[in-house]
Design a protein around this motif. Structure first.
Motif, short mmCIF file in Angstrom:
data_model
loop_
_atom_site.label_atom_id
_atom_site.label_comp_id
_atom_site.label_asym_id
_atom_site.label_seq_id
_atom_site.Cartn_x
_atom_site.Cartn_y
_atom_site.Cartn_z
N LEU A 75 0.83 -1.20 0.00
CA LEU A 75 0.00 0.00 0.00
C LEU A 75 0.86 1.26 0.00
O LEU A 75 0.58 2.21 -0.73
N PHE A 76 1.93 1.25 0.81
CA PHE A 76 2.84 2.40 0.83
C PHE A 76 3.47 2.61 -0.53
O PHE A 76 3.58 3.74 -1.01
N LYS A 77 3.92 1.54 -1.16
CA LYS A 77 4.53 1.63 -2.49
C LYS A 77 3.55 2.23 -3.49
O LYS A 77 3.92 3.10 -4.29
N LYS A 78 2.29 1.80 -3.42
CA LYS A 78 1.28 2.32 -4.33
C LYS A 78 1.05 3.82 -4.11
O LYS A 78 1.00 4.60 -5.07
N LYS A 79 0.93 4.23 -2.84
CA LYS A 79 0.69 5.64 -2.54
C LYS A 79 1.90 6.50 -2.89
O LYS A 79 1.76 7.61 -3.42
N GLN A 80 3.11 5.99 -2.59
CA GLN A 80 4.30 6.78 -2.87
C GLN A 80 4.50 6.97 -4.37
O GLN A 80 4.82 8.06 -4.84
N GLU A 81 4.29 5.92 -5.14
CA GLU A 81 4.45 6.02 -6.58
C GLU A 81 3.38 6.92 -7.20
O GLU A 81 3.63 7.62 -8.18
N TRP A 82 2.18 6.88 -6.62
CA TRP A 82 1.13 7.79 -7.11
C TRP A 82 1.52 9.23 -6.84
O TRP A 82 1.34 10.11 -7.70
N ALA A 83 2.03 9.50 -5.62
CA ALA A 83 2.41 10.88 -5.28
C ALA A 83 3.57 11.37 -6.15
O ALA A 83 3.64 12.56 -6.48
N ARG A 84 4.47 10.47 -6.54
CA ARG A 84 5.62 10.86 -7.35
C ARG A 84 5.24 11.22 -8.77
O ARG A 84 6.06 11.75 -9.52
N LYS A 85 4.02 10.93 -9.17
CA LYS A 85 3.60 11.28 -10.52
C LYS A 85 3.54 12.80 -10.71
O LYS A 85 3.44 13.27 -11.83
N GLY A 86 3.59 13.55 -9.60
CA GLY A 86 3.56 15.00 -9.71
C GLY A 86 4.70 15.54 -10.54
O GLY A 86 4.51 16.43 -11.38
N ILE A 87 5.91 14.99 -10.37
CA ILE A 87 7.05 15.50 -11.12
C ILE A 87 6.94 15.11 -12.59
O ILE A 87 7.29 15.88 -13.49
N GLU A 88 6.42 13.91 -12.87
CA GLU A 88 6.23 13.51 -14.26
C GLU A 88 5.17 14.37 -14.94
O GLU A 88 5.32 14.75 -16.12
N ARG A 89 4.10 14.66 -14.22
CA ARG A 89 3.07 15.55 -14.76
C ARG A 89 3.62 16.94 -15.00
O ARG A 89 3.28 17.60 -16.00
N ALA A 90 4.49 17.40 -14.09
CA ALA A 90 5.08 18.73 -14.26
C ALA A 90 5.94 18.78 -15.51
O ALA A 90 5.88 19.76 -16.28
N PHE A 91 6.74 17.73 -15.75
CA PHE A 91 7.54 17.68 -16.98
C PHE A 91 6.63 17.66 -18.21
O PHE A 91 6.91 18.32 -19.21
N GLY A 92 5.53 16.89 -18.13
CA GLY A 92 4.63 16.81 -19.27
C GLY A 92 3.95 18.14 -19.57
O GLY A 92 3.86 18.55 -20.74
N VAL A 93 3.49 18.83 -18.52
CA VAL A 93 2.85 20.14 -18.72
C VAL A 93 3.85 21.15 -19.25
O VAL A 93 3.54 21.97 -20.11
N LEU A 94 5.08 21.08 -18.74
CA LEU A 94 6.12 22.02 -19.19
C LEU A 94 6.38 21.85 -20.69
O LEU A 94 6.48 22.84 -21.43
N LYS A 95 6.47 20.61 -21.15
CA LYS A 95 6.72 20.36 -22.57
C LYS A 95 5.52 20.74 -23.43
O LYS A 95 5.66 21.24 -24.54
N LYS A 96 4.32 20.49 -22.90
CA LYS A 96 3.12 20.81 -23.67
C LYS A 96 2.91 22.32 -23.75
O LYS A 96 2.45 22.84 -24.78
N ARG A 97 3.25 23.01 -22.69
CA ARG A 97 3.05 24.46 -22.68
C ARG A 97 4.10 25.17 -23.52
O ARG A 97 3.80 26.18 -24.17
N TRP A 98 5.33 24.67 -23.52
CA TRP A 98 6.42 25.30 -24.26
C TRP A 98 6.98 24.28 -25.24
O TRP A 98 7.74 23.40 -24.88
N LYS A 99 6.55 24.38 -26.48
CA LYS A 99 6.90 23.40 -27.51
C LYS A 99 8.40 23.30 -27.74
O LYS A 99 8.90 22.28 -28.20
N VAL A 100 9.14 24.36 -27.41
CA VAL A 100 10.58 24.33 -27.64
C VAL A 100 11.24 23.22 -26.84
O VAL A 100 12.25 22.65 -27.25
N LEU A 101 10.66 22.86 -25.69
CA LEU A 101 11.22 21.81 -24.84
C LEU A 101 10.83 20.42 -25.35
O LEU A 101 11.46 19.43 -24.97
N LYS A 102 9.82 20.35 -26.16
CA LYS A 102 9.34 19.07 -26.66
C LYS A 102 10.16 18.58 -27.85
O LYS A 102 10.25 17.38 -28.11
N HIS A 103 10.76 19.51 -28.57
CA HIS A 103 11.53 19.17 -29.76
C HIS A 103 13.02 19.23 -29.48
O HIS A 103 13.45 19.60 -28.37
N LEU A 104 13.82 18.89 -30.47
CA LEU A 104 15.27 18.90 -30.32
C LEU A 104 15.77 20.32 -30.09
O LEU A 104 15.24 21.29 -30.65
#
Length: 279
Positions: free
Chosen positions: A212-241
Motif C-alpha cells: 500500500l505504501f509503495k502504491k501511494k508513494q508512486e502515485w504521489a511521485r507522478k507530480g514530477i512527471e506531470r510537471a515535466f509533461g505540462v512544461l513540454k506541452k506548454r512550451w513546444k521548444v522543450l518538446k523538440h530537439l
C-alpha cells in the motif's frame, strides 16, 4: 697548577650537569605519580532508546487513516487541531518529488557527442533535474549536466545536495502530532541516497502495508512527471530537439520556461502558497 685548576673546573661542570639531570628526573617522576593518582575521566555515553517508530507509525495509520477507523473525524480534529481534509491537503503540499528529464541536443558539437549521449535516449542530450510539488509548481531546477550521467550523478553535482547537508533547504514549517518540523520531504526512487529527507518506495514489498505504501508513494511521485509533461506541452521548444549551438543559450531557454510556468500557476491561483479555507 693550571692542570689542577682545569681538572677541578671540569669536575665541577660535570657535577652541575648531574644535579640538573637528577632534578629533571625527579620532576618527571613526581609528575608521573600525580597523573597516575588522578581518577580516570568519566565519559557519559548516550544510551540509545528504541522508540519503535515503525510500530508507532503503523498504529497511527490504523487509528486515523485505515478504512476501519478507530477514531472518527471529531476526535481527529481534537488531537491534530485541524480537519482530516486539511491535514491531508497540507501533507500533499509538503511532499515534493525529485526527478530528471532529458532534452535532446541536436546541435551538440561532434567532440562532445560521446559524453553527452545516453544509452536509453540514443542521442546527445542535456539533463534537467527538478523538484515539483503536487500542484506542478517547480521549486528547484538544475539544468545542463551531460546526458550520459544518471540521476545520482546529477544529484551529487546539483546545489540540492549542498543545501541538504548544510541545512539550507527551503523552510517549510509545519506541526503534526504535537511535533514541529522545519523541512519538507522529497519523494524519490531507489537511486537516491539514504537521507532522512528522502522518502523512497520499497523495491520488493513483502506485506500488504508495504504494498500500500509503495502504491501511494508512486502515485504521489507522478507530480514530477506531470510537471515535466505540462512544461513540454506548454512550451513546444522543450518538446523538440534543442537547435542551439551554445549550451548557455539552451540553459537560459529552459530556465525561462520554468519561471513562466510557475508564474502562470500563481496567476491562476493553483500554487501551493495560498490560503486554506477549510473548516
Amino acid at each position: 697548577m693550571d692542570s689542577d685548576d682545569s681538572s677541578g673546573s671540569s669536575n665541577g661542570h660535570d657535577d652541575y650537569e648531574d644535579r640538573v639531570q637528577n632534578v629533571i628526573l625527579r620532576a618527571a617522576e613526581l609528575l608521573g605519580r600525580r597523573i597516575a593518582d588522578q581518577p580516570a575521566p568519566v565519559i557519559n555515553q548516550r544510551v540509545p532508546v528504541d522508540r519503535n517508530r515503525i510500530e508507532a507509525h503503523a498504529r497511527l495509520m490504523h487509528d486515523y487513516f485505515d478504512d476501519q477507523l478507530r477514531y472518527n473525524a471529531r476526535l481527529f480534529r481534537k488531537r491534530f487541531r485541524m480537519t482530516k481534509k486539511l491535514f491531508l491537503r497540507i501533507v500533499g503540499d509538503l511532499e515534493a518529488s525529485i526527478d530528471c528529464m532529458h532534452w535532446p541536443w541536436e546541435m551538440c558539437p561532434a567532440a562532445w557527442r560521446g559524453t553527452y549521449t545516453s544509452g536509453h535516449v540514443g542521442r546527445p542530450s542535456l539533463i534537467l533535474q527538478a523538484v515539483a510539488s503536487n500542484d506542478l509548481r517547480m521549486w528547484n531546477a538544475y539544468f545542463g549536466q551531460q546526458g550520459s550521467h544518471n540521476d545520482i550523478n546529477v544529484f551529487e553535482a546539483s546545489p540540492i545536495l549542498e543545501e541538504i547537508i548544510n541545512g539550507l533547504a527551503p523552510s517549510v514549517p509545519f506541526s503534526a502530532n504535537g511535533n514541529h518540523y522545519e523541512k519538507g520531504y522529497y519523494l524519490g526512487d531507489d537511486i537516491y541516497p539514504e537521507y532522512a529527507t528522502f522518502v523512497k518506495t520499497f523495491s520488493d514489498p513483502i506485506d500488504e502495508k508495504r504494498r500500500l505504501f509503495k502504491k501511494k508513494q508512486e502515485w504521489a511521485r507522478k507530480g514530477i512527471e506531470r510537471a515535466f509533461g505540462v512544461l513540454k506541452k506548454r512550451w513546444k521548444v522543450l518538446k523538440h530537439l534543442a537547435l542551439y549551438w551554445n549550451k548557455k543559450a539552451i540553459q537560459d531557454v529552459c530556465y525561462v520556461c520554468i519561471i513562466l510556468h510557475n508564474m502562470i500557476l500563481e496567476d491562476e491561483g493553483k500554487a501551493v502558497c495560498q490560503n486554506y479555507n477549510d473548516q
